[in-house]
Design an enzyme around this catalytic site. Structure first.
Site, PDB file in Angstrom:
ATOM      1  N   LYS A 181      37.633 -44.687  41.137  1.00 38.46           N
ATOM      2  CA  LYS A 181      38.382 -44.240  39.708  1.00 38.46           C
ATOM      3  C   LYS A 181      38.485 -45.780  39.111  1.00 38.46           C
ATOM      4  O   LYS A 181      38.756 -45.728  38.029  1.00 38.46           O
ATOM      5  CB  LYS A 181      38.876 -43.073  39.205  1.00 38.46           C
ATOM      6  CG  LYS A 181      38.548 -41.525  40.093  1.00 38.46           C
ATOM      7  CD  LYS A 181      39.524 -40.584  39.843  1.00 38.46           C
ATOM      8  CE  LYS A 181      39.105 -39.434  40.246  1.00 38.46           C
ATOM      9  NZ  LYS A 181      39.382 -38.379  39.878  1.00 38.46           N
ATOM     10  N   LYS A 276      27.784 -34.944  39.401  1.00 39.18           N
ATOM     11  CA  LYS A 276      28.721 -33.701  39.578  1.00 39.18           C
ATOM     12  C   LYS A 276      28.692 -33.104  38.427  1.00 39.18           C
ATOM     13  O   LYS A 276      29.477 -34.348  37.006  1.00 39.18           O
ATOM     14  CB  LYS A 276      29.951 -33.855  40.482  1.00 39.18           C
ATOM     15  CG  LYS A 276      30.742 -32.469  39.963  1.00 39.18           C
ATOM     16  CD  LYS A 276      32.430 -33.116  40.898  1.00 39.18           C
ATOM     17  CE  LYS A 276      33.469 -31.415  41.513  1.00 39.18           C
ATOM     18  NZ  LYS A 276      34.717 -31.899  41.300  1.00 39.18           N
ATOM     19  N   LYS A 279      34.544 -33.503  33.888  1.00 37.17           N
ATOM     20  CA  LYS A 279      35.291 -33.527  32.514  1.00 37.17           C
ATOM     21  C   LYS A 279      35.368 -35.363  31.658  1.00 37.17           C
ATOM     22  O   LYS A 279      35.608 -35.844  30.565  1.00 37.17           O
ATOM     23  CB  LYS A 279      37.043 -32.579  32.240  1.00 37.17           C
ATOM     24  CG  LYS A 279      36.678 -32.120  32.672  1.00 37.17           C
ATOM     25  CD  LYS A 279      38.631 -31.361  33.191  1.00 37.17           C
ATOM     26  CE  LYS A 279      39.175 -29.829  33.872  1.00 37.17           C
ATOM     27  NZ  LYS A 279      40.293 -29.890  33.604  1.00 37.17           N
TER      28      LYS A 279
END
Length: 412
Positions: A181, A276, A279
């Site tokens: 991230k 995956k 969101k």
């Protein structure tokens, strides 16, 4: 705990030589296997949400009628960022409905985790309330489970600070999700919270003396960090050291075990069967949101990525999208893998996609209807969340008081 609630586990400090390292993960794999084999059957479990070393033993049979039986405790949560999607639901929330009948359960909205990356300040409270409404619409029963907002129980943040003081920085630097991230966000947009949120996740779990934590594949490392932190604190401050300070002695924290559902733990993207469902993915086409309209669901399934192989089958490594779509169909229709394999073996994509679309619409319609009812009931959610936070705080404050005492703080 969402991005759950509720998401691969480092050489520990030389002060605690008895702790395992990440490189010796075979013990963890054995524990994961044992726990998976012996937990209750569930269909479809955390987050996404983002939501958390003793040898696992088979779970005892819990008598529903025995007045002396003590239920094991489970905690999990989902972040209120973006729309709750099919991956959050099948990977976590749907399982909670089964778990609440067998365990003492606490399900919360992990809003403190939601601010580790840039977010919409105007939308945070609204998204938090909507996420809570979806918990209830999906079947979480407040007579069986405590539902609350993470930031409404201040002990989460207090315990995080205490745990942070005992967490080696090297442990956090090894977190895979932090590396991924932070690389995507860029150095200028990465705050300290992104590095330290696994400690907050550990606080979320240890605060409630959790026995089991539902985790997906991407959260195993964070749960292992939680387990190691629990053992580290127990070693540094528990036992006789705590007793000399007036405490009860023994372990300060329970060391939680992972609960990994056999199916649906990792729902993949509609545009890439190797990624995956998320969101944070740029394209909304990659996911089915729980509140998507019938037309939106039909359009997304119609356009989702497939392959050119004949027939449909599970577990072919060359067909990740096929395995993902069949798995989704299996879970939402509550059927066995064998039944779905037999039904769909000779189908082509043109035949299967409408079948999957209808099944998704039929499954999500009652959830959407209940969600609208809950959101229209003025004050109802506020009451639910306040009651849940009050129950959670009773447990959390007791744990926090013990930690303060064991770490030598002056009594308030």
């Amino acid at each position: 705990m969402g991005r759950s609630l509720l998401s691969q586990f480092v050489n520990l400090s030389s002060t605690c030589p008895r702790f395992m390292s990440y490189s010796t993960s075979s013990k963890l794999q054995r524990r994961l296997h044992l726990t998976q084999e012996n937990h209750i059957p569930i269909v479809g479990g955390v987050s996404s949400q983002r939501c958390y070393c003793s040898v696992a033993t088979p779970e005892p049979v819990i008598s529903e009628t025995s007045s002396t039986s003590i239920r094991k405790r489970i905690v999990s949560g989902v972040q209120p960022t973006g729309s709750i999607h099919l991956g959050n639901y099948l990977g976590a929330i749907k399982n909670w409905v089964s778990l609440q009948d067998k365990y003492e359960t606490l399900f919360f909205i992990v809003d403190l985790h939601a601010i580790t990356l840039p977010y919409d300040v105007q939308q945070l409270s609204k998204a938090t309330k909507e996420t809570a409404a979806l918990y209830l619409a999906c079947g979480v029963d407040t007579s069986k489970a405590s539902v609350f907002v993470q930031s409404h129980v201040r002990a989460h943040v207090e315990l995080m600070w205490l745990l942070s003081a005992a967490t080696p920085i090297g442990w956090l630097n090894r977190m895979i999700q932090f590396k991924e991230k932070s690389r995507k966000a860029g150095d200028e947009n990465v705050g300290v919270g992104l590095l330290t949120y696994p400690v907050l996740m550990a606080s979320d779990i240890l605060l409630y003396q959790s026995d089991l934590v539902p985790v997906g594949e991407d959260q195993k490392q964070h749960l292992e960090l939680t387990r190691e932190l629990a053992e580290r604190i127990n070693h540094l401050y528990g036992g006789r050291k705590w007793k000399k300070l007036g405490g009860r002695g023994g372990s300060i924290f329970k060391v939680p075990e992972p609960l990994i559902p056999p199916t649906g733990a990792r729902v993949m993207s509609l545009t890439d069967g190797l990624s995956k469902m998320s969101k944070s993915a740029t394209s909304d086409q990659s996911r089915i949101n729980l509140l998507d309209s019938k037309d939106a669901i039909a359009n997304k399934i119609k356009r989702c990525k497939t392959d050119s192989f004949p027939g449909l089958e599970f577990d072919n490594g060359d067909r990740p999208e096929c395995n993902n779509l069949l798995s989704i169909y299996q879970i939402i229709t509550n059927r066995t893998k064998e039944e779905v394999a037999q039904e769909c073996h000779d189908m082509n994509w043109g035949t299967f996609k409408p079948v999957l679309t209808d099944a998704l619409i039929d499954h999500l319609h009652p959830i959407q209807t209940r969600y609208e009812e809950i959101m229209s009931e003025r004050g109802y959610l506020d009451e639910v969340l306040a009651e849940g936070a009050s129950k959670a705080a009773e447990i959390a404050d007791s744990t926090l008081s013990n930690v303060y005492q064991a770490m030598g703080f002056l009594k308030r």
